[in-house]
Write an enzyme that holds these catalytic residues in place. Structure first.
Site, PDB file in Angstrom:
ATOM      1  N   HIS A   8     -29.146 -10.211 -97.635  1.00  0.00           N
ATOM      2  CA  HIS A   8     -29.540  -9.891 -96.262  1.00  0.00           C
ATOM      3  C   HIS A   8     -29.725 -11.178 -95.466  1.00  0.00           C
ATOM      4  O   HIS A   8     -30.428 -12.094 -95.899  1.00  0.00           O
ATOM      5  CB  HIS A   8     -30.852  -9.098 -96.264  1.00  0.00           C
ATOM      6  CG  HIS A   8     -31.375  -8.811 -94.889  1.00  0.00           C
ATOM      7  ND1 HIS A   8     -32.583  -9.288 -94.440  1.00  0.00           N
ATOM      8  CD2 HIS A   8     -30.838  -8.110 -93.858  1.00  0.00           C
ATOM      9  CE1 HIS A   8     -32.782  -8.885 -93.203  1.00  0.00           C
ATOM     10  NE2 HIS A   8     -31.745  -8.173 -92.823  1.00  0.00           N
ATOM     11  N   SER A   9     -29.065 -11.268 -94.322  1.00  0.00           N
ATOM     12  CA  SER A   9     -29.267 -12.356 -93.363  1.00  0.00           C
ATOM     13  C   SER A   9     -29.022 -13.725 -94.009  1.00  0.00           C
ATOM     14  O   SER A   9     -27.931 -13.988 -94.518  1.00  0.00           O
ATOM     15  CB  SER A   9     -30.665 -12.236 -92.753  1.00  0.00           C
ATOM     16  OG  SER A   9     -30.771 -12.994 -91.565  1.00  0.00           O
ATOM     17  N   TYR A  10     -30.026 -14.608 -94.026  1.00  0.00           N
ATOM     18  CA  TYR A  10     -29.892 -15.936 -94.656  1.00  0.00           C
ATOM     19  C   TYR A  10     -29.338 -15.834 -96.069  1.00  0.00           C
ATOM     20  O   TYR A  10     -28.554 -16.699 -96.507  1.00  0.00           O
ATOM     21  CB  TYR A  10     -31.257 -16.626 -94.654  1.00  0.00           C
ATOM     22  CG  TYR A  10     -31.432 -17.678 -95.733  1.00  0.00           C
ATOM     23  CD1 TYR A  10     -30.782 -18.904 -95.669  1.00  0.00           C
ATOM     24  CD2 TYR A  10     -32.270 -17.430 -96.834  1.00  0.00           C
ATOM     25  CE1 TYR A  10     -30.953 -19.865 -96.669  1.00  0.00           C
ATOM     26  CE2 TYR A  10     -32.447 -18.381 -97.828  1.00  0.00           C
ATOM     27  CZ  TYR A  10     -31.783 -19.595 -97.749  1.00  0.00           C
ATOM     28  OH  TYR A  10     -31.951 -20.532 -98.739  1.00  0.00           O
TER      29      TYR A  10
ATOM     30  N   GLY B  51     -27.088 -14.201 -97.305  1.00  0.00           N
ATOM     31  CA  GLY B  51     -25.639 -14.170 -97.436  1.00  0.00           C
ATOM     32  C   GLY B  51     -25.112 -15.485 -97.992  1.00  0.00           C
ATOM     33  O   GLY B  51     -24.212 -15.513 -98.837  1.00  0.00           O
TER      34      GLY B  51
END
Length: 230
Positions: free
Chosen positions: A76-78, A80
Site C-alpha cells: 500500500h502506498s509507500y 509499493g
C-alpha cells in the site's frame, strides 16, 4: 491456499490491515501483515538511519524465516517500493504483486523523485529531526469519525530517509504478474499514471487512499481474485 503478505504504507503499521486480513483468513488463506521497523508497535526502534533498504530487509527476513513461497505481495502506498524491491531480490518466492494506490519507481528512483512538487514541499517543511509527522486522517480519505479516531491514535512518524533512499532493482521484478488497485484514481498522486506506465492490469476501487480502513470487504474481494482455491 494462497499466502498473502500485506505491507502497510508510511505512518501506518501492520495493524491497519486487521479487517482485510481477517476476511482473507476466513476465506481459507494464510496472511501475514508485518510492521516495518520504526513504525506502529515497533516505533521504539525509530531513527534517522532507517531507510527504504531497512524496510526491504524487514520483508525479506519475513519471507526467509517463515519460508514463504508462491506469495502474493500486497503493497500500500509507500510500500509499493518495498514490495517491488523485495520481489526483485527474491523473485522465486513471489507469485504476484498487488499495488494498492502504490508508488513504483525504476532502479535509482526514490519516492521523492516520483512525488508531485506540492508533496515534496510538504515533506521538506514537515520534517523534524529526520522524521515526518503523520498528516490528518482526511488526507488519506478517512472521514468517518470513529475511523478517524482509530486511525489517528495509531499513526506514527515516518523516517525521512525512507522517502529519499533510491530503490535498487535488477529488473527481475518485471517478470512477476502485477495488479494495480486504484483507490484514489482522480487524486493528486500519480498512482494511475504509474500503473499505466508499467503496463499493469488495473482495478478501480474509488473509496479513498486508505482502502483497508475504509472498505476492507471490497479490497479483500479484489485480493481474492488472485487467490488459489483454499
Amino acid at each position: 491456499m494462497t499466502a498473502y503478505v500485506l505491507v502497510h504504507g508510511a505512518w501506518h503499521g501492520g495493524w491497519c490491515w486487521r479487517r482485510t486480513a481477517n476476511l482473507l483468513r476466513r476465506a481459507g488463506h494464510e496472511v501475514y501483515a508485518p510492521t516495518l521497523t520504526g513504525l506502529g508497535e515497533r516505533a521504539h526502534l525509530v531513527g534517522q538511519e532507517i531507510g527504504l533498504r531497512t524496510h526491504v530487509d524487514d520483508l525479506l527476513g519475513l519471507l526467509r524465516y517463515e519460508d514463504l513461497r508462491d506469495v502474493v505481495l500486497v503493497g500500500h502506498s509507500y510500500a509499493g517500493l518495498v514490495v517491488r524491491e523485495a520481489a526483485d531480490r527474491m523473485p522465486e518466492r513471489v507469485s504476484r504483486i498487488t499495488m494498492v494506490d502504490a508508488w513504483a519507481g525504476r532502479d535509482g528512483q526514490a519516492l521523492e523523485d516520483l512525488a508531485p512538487r506540492f508533496f515534496r514541499a510538504w515533506i521538506e517543511g514537515a520534517t523534524v529531526d529526520g522524521l515526518i509527522p503523520p498528516a490528518p486522517a482526511g488526507t488519506v480519505g478517512v472521514t468517518e469519525p470513529e475511523q478517524v479516531a482509530w486511525l489517528e491514535a495509531r499513526l506514527t512518524p515516518q523516517p525521512r530517509r525512507t522517502f529519499s533512499e533510491p530503490t535498487r532493482l535488477t529488473g527481475a521484478v518485471e517478470d512477476i504478474a502485477c495488479r494495480a488497485v486504484l483507490c484514489s484514481p482522480d487524486g493528486p498522486m500519480p498512482f494511475a499514471d504509474l500503473a499505466a506506465r508499467n503496463g499493469w492490469e488495473s482495478t478501480a476501487l474509488p473509496v479513498g487512499h486508505d482502502a483497508m480502513v475504509i472498505a476492507p470487504h471490497a479490497l479483500a474481494d479484489i485480493l481474492l481474485r488472485d487467490a488459489r482455491p483454499a
